[in-house]
Design a protein around this motif. Structure first.
Motif, short mmCIF file in Angstrom:
data_model
loop_
_atom_site.label_atom_id
_atom_site.label_comp_id
_atom_site.label_asym_id
_atom_site.label_seq_id
_atom_site.Cartn_x
_atom_site.Cartn_y
_atom_site.Cartn_z
N THR A 1 0.83 -1.20 0.00
CA THR A 1 0.00 0.00 0.00
C THR A 1 0.87 1.25 0.00
N PRO A 2 0.36 2.35 -0.55
CA PRO A 2 1.17 3.57 -0.61
C PRO A 2 1.24 4.26 0.75
N ASP A 3 2.36 4.92 0.99
CA ASP A 3 2.54 5.73 2.18
C ASP A 3 2.90 7.13 1.72
N PHE A 4 2.00 8.08 1.97
CA PHE A 4 2.21 9.45 1.50
C PHE A 4 2.92 10.31 2.54
N GLY A 5 3.00 9.83 3.78
CA GLY A 5 3.67 10.59 4.81
C GLY A 5 2.92 11.86 5.14
N ILE A 6 3.65 12.96 5.29
CA ILE A 6 3.06 14.26 5.57
C ILE A 6 3.39 15.21 4.44
N PRO A 7 2.61 16.28 4.27
CA PRO A 7 3.02 17.30 3.30
C PRO A 7 4.30 17.96 3.79
N VAL A 8 5.36 17.80 3.04
CA VAL A 8 6.68 18.22 3.51
C VAL A 8 6.80 19.74 3.48
N ALA A 9 7.80 20.25 4.17
CA ALA A 9 8.00 21.70 4.24
C ALA A 9 8.34 22.27 2.87
N ASP A 10 8.10 23.56 2.71
CA ASP A 10 8.53 24.24 1.50
C ASP A 10 10.05 24.12 1.37
N GLY A 11 10.50 24.16 0.14
CA GLY A 11 11.92 24.01 -0.13
C GLY A 11 12.21 22.63 -0.67
N VAL A 12 13.44 22.17 -0.52
CA VAL A 12 13.85 20.89 -1.09
C VAL A 12 13.13 19.74 -0.38
N THR A 13 12.70 18.76 -1.15
CA THR A 13 11.98 17.62 -0.58
C THR A 13 12.97 16.65 0.08
N PRO A 14 12.52 15.91 1.10
CA PRO A 14 13.42 15.03 1.84
C PRO A 14 13.69 13.72 1.13
N GLN A 15 14.68 12.99 1.67
CA GLN A 15 15.04 11.67 1.18
C GLN A 15 14.98 10.68 2.34
N ARG A 16 15.10 9.40 1.99
CA ARG A 16 15.27 8.34 2.99
C ARG A 16 16.62 7.67 2.73
N PHE A 17 17.18 7.09 3.78
CA PHE A 17 18.48 6.45 3.67
C PHE A 17 18.38 5.01 4.17
N SER A 18 18.50 4.07 3.23
CA SER A 18 18.44 2.66 3.59
C SER A 18 19.85 2.12 3.80
N SER A 19 19.96 1.18 4.71
CA SER A 19 21.25 0.56 4.99
C SER A 19 21.69 -0.28 3.81
N ALA A 20 22.96 -0.16 3.41
CA ALA A 20 23.46 -0.94 2.27
C ALA A 20 23.49 -2.43 2.57
N ASN A 21 23.71 -2.80 3.82
CA ASN A 21 23.77 -4.23 4.13
C ASN A 21 22.50 -4.75 4.82
N HIS A 22 21.55 -3.86 5.07
CA HIS A 22 20.22 -4.26 5.56
C HIS A 22 19.20 -3.40 4.80
N PRO A 23 19.00 -3.68 3.52
CA PRO A 23 18.27 -2.75 2.64
C PRO A 23 16.82 -2.50 3.02
N ASP A 24 16.23 -3.33 3.90
CA ASP A 24 14.87 -3.07 4.32
C ASP A 24 14.81 -2.14 5.53
#
Length: 484
Positions: free
Chosen positions: A339-362
């Motif tokens: 299912t989709p996760d839309f999160g919250i409407p992010v702040a004005d300006g550059v949009t955020p990212q997520r950082f997944s672990s390279a050796n635990h990608p989930d």
């Protein structure tokens, strides 16, 4: 239980033995780069443009249309990037009639390319009754819709001659559908959601089905409204988002879900979310997010939520007379259950990212009670979203600002990584600044070297984040992340 073939079993034993002798991990030190790498945009995309609809066409252009505050015309822009729509030339392709139908309240245009022609769906009132809102269709011929020849195909006829708007069209399982919002005369509300098959782009086939009406508390604030349907498909399911309540800070998104193989014209095929899937955020100062559409990123790997909101809560007078709804975009993430996760409407300006672990990608970097760690299935999503901004220590560094705690940054304290509010000191700035490096264990990833402790990197250990000097292959993998 199946057993490995002898050759594979021997290989497994040899790899494990080699790992024991060399101290290297028995499994790969890193995972492949994510299927949907990070994309970033700067919001808002367009001021004073409500009910936005963006489609990416096969010619490589994004086409963008939206409601203008004067409610008197239909406009289009195009650009090869989503961000480029911010400065793209805007062209008026159609203007309201001077009298009669289609003479007032020109609302919520959508542009679609169907069987070699362009179509714009929109709602309009009449000069003698501005609230006699009905749905209409324009047809355009020509490769570029900004210069196409447009003709009126007339009104979309439904079950009743009643308030109707927000038509959208999509194909599921080879069948083209129309979904829209309409006042059902038998119901005590403003609008419900309907769906029907299409015989052609402007003609409904068969009897429309009502698939949702506003009955929940969050759908009935100010007005009893279900409107603005938009569809996204993934993994054999279809998700129909819609907007609810009055068009002020109470405006929000709900969602209906169905199987892609179900009869979408059967109300029983749809399940409604019990709470909003996207709503106002005090933390980011975004209010009344809604009337969305969906598009894709430039590389085609990310789904993008397109919507409008306001940057303030309080509105003087009728919200429909407030011109400041702005078009915004942000990435859609997908949960493990599909299912989709839309999160919250992010702040004005550059949009955020997520950082997944390279050796635990989930597992993703997140804050939990302000301690930084990695974790799978993060909820709420915004706990794992960070804006990469110019480093607090200055040029050449970056800092990671929390999406749901603006002004709070990841910083190291006693070599542990915490999320804390910027106190304005030089010490905080140094602790919250990092050099962004190529991933230590994977060149498709990223690593973050401490600004004030060169050689120490952000890494996870027993799920928590620290700033440490990596000495082994495992350490380097722990200090490598993929942006999503």
């Amino acid at each position: 239980m199946s057993r490995p073939a002898p050759a594979r079993l021997l290989l497994t034993v040899l790899v494990t033995l080699a790992a024991l002798l060399t101290g290297a991990p028995a499994t790969p030190a890193h995972a492949a780069a994510p299927e949907s790498p990070a994309v970033t945009y700067t919001n808002p995309i367009a001021a004073q443009r409500a009910d936005p609809h963006i489609v990416r066409h096969t010619d490589g252009y994004y086409y963008f249309t939206a409601t203008v505050p004067a409610y008197d015309r239909i406009v289009l822009r195009r650009a090869t990037t989503l961000q480029g729509l911010s400065t793209a030339q805007e062209v008026t392709i159609w203007t309201r009639h001077s009298s009669g139908v289609m003479g007032a309240h020109i609302w919520a245009p959508e542009i679609h390319f169907i069987e070699g022609r362009w179509y714009v769906y929109f709602a309009a009132g009449a000069t003698d009754d501005v609230w006699a809102i009905r749905m209409y269709v324009l047809e355009g011929t020509g490769a570029n819709p900004l210069t196409a020849a447009w003709t009126e195909k007339g009104q979309i006829r439904t079950t009743w001659e009643s308030f109707s708007l927000d038509a959208t069209t999509f194909v599921v399982g080879g069948v083209r559908y129309l979904a829209w919002a309409q006042r059902n005369p038998a119901e005590d509300n403003n609008t419900s959601l309907f769906i029907a098959r299409l015989a052609n782009p402007w003609t409904i086939s068969g009897t429309p089905a009502e698939i949702s009406q506003p009955t929940l508390s969050w759908e009935t604030v100010g007005y009893k409204v279900n409107e603005g349907p938009a569809l996204i498909q993934r993994g054999g399911k279809v998700f129909l988002t819609y907007s609810a309540s009055a068009t002020d800070a109470n405006y929000c998104l709900g969602m209906l879900t169905a199987s892609a193989t179900a009869d979408l014209t059967s109300p029983a095929s749809w399940t409604k979310s019990t709470s909003p899937v996207f709503r106002s955020s005090e933390a980011t100062s975004q209010y009344g997010p809604g009337h969305n559409s969906f598009t894709v990123s430039e590389d085609g790997t990310s789904d993008i939520l397109v919507y409008h909101d306001r940057g303030y809560r309080e509105i003087s007078g009728d919200p429909l007379n407030d011109p400041n709804r702005r078009t915004r975009v942000q990435k859609v993430y997908w949960k493990a259950d599909g299912t989709p996760d839309f999160g919250i409407p992010v702040a004005d300006g550059v949009t955020p990212q997520r950082f997944s672990s390279a050796n635990h990608p989930d597992r993703f970097v997140r804050h939990w009670e302000f301690r930084a760690r990695i974790e799978a299935g993060v909820s709420p999503l915004a706990d794992s979203q960070f804006r990469v901004v110019t480093g607090l220590a200055g040029t050449g560094t970056v800092s990671l600002e929390s999406a749901n705690y603006p002004g709070h940054y990841l910083r190291h304290r006693n070599f542990e990584v915490w999320l804390e509010r910027n106190d304005g000191t030089a010490a905080f700035a140094a602790d919250a600044a990092f050099h962004r490096r190529t991933g230590l264990a994977d060149t498709t990833g990223v690593s973050f070297e401490s600004y004030n402790y060169p050689g120490r990197y952000v890494r996870h250990h027993d799920h928590f984040l620290y700033v440490q000097t990596p000495g082994t292959a495992t350490d380097r993998a722990d200090a490598t992340f993929h942006t999503q």
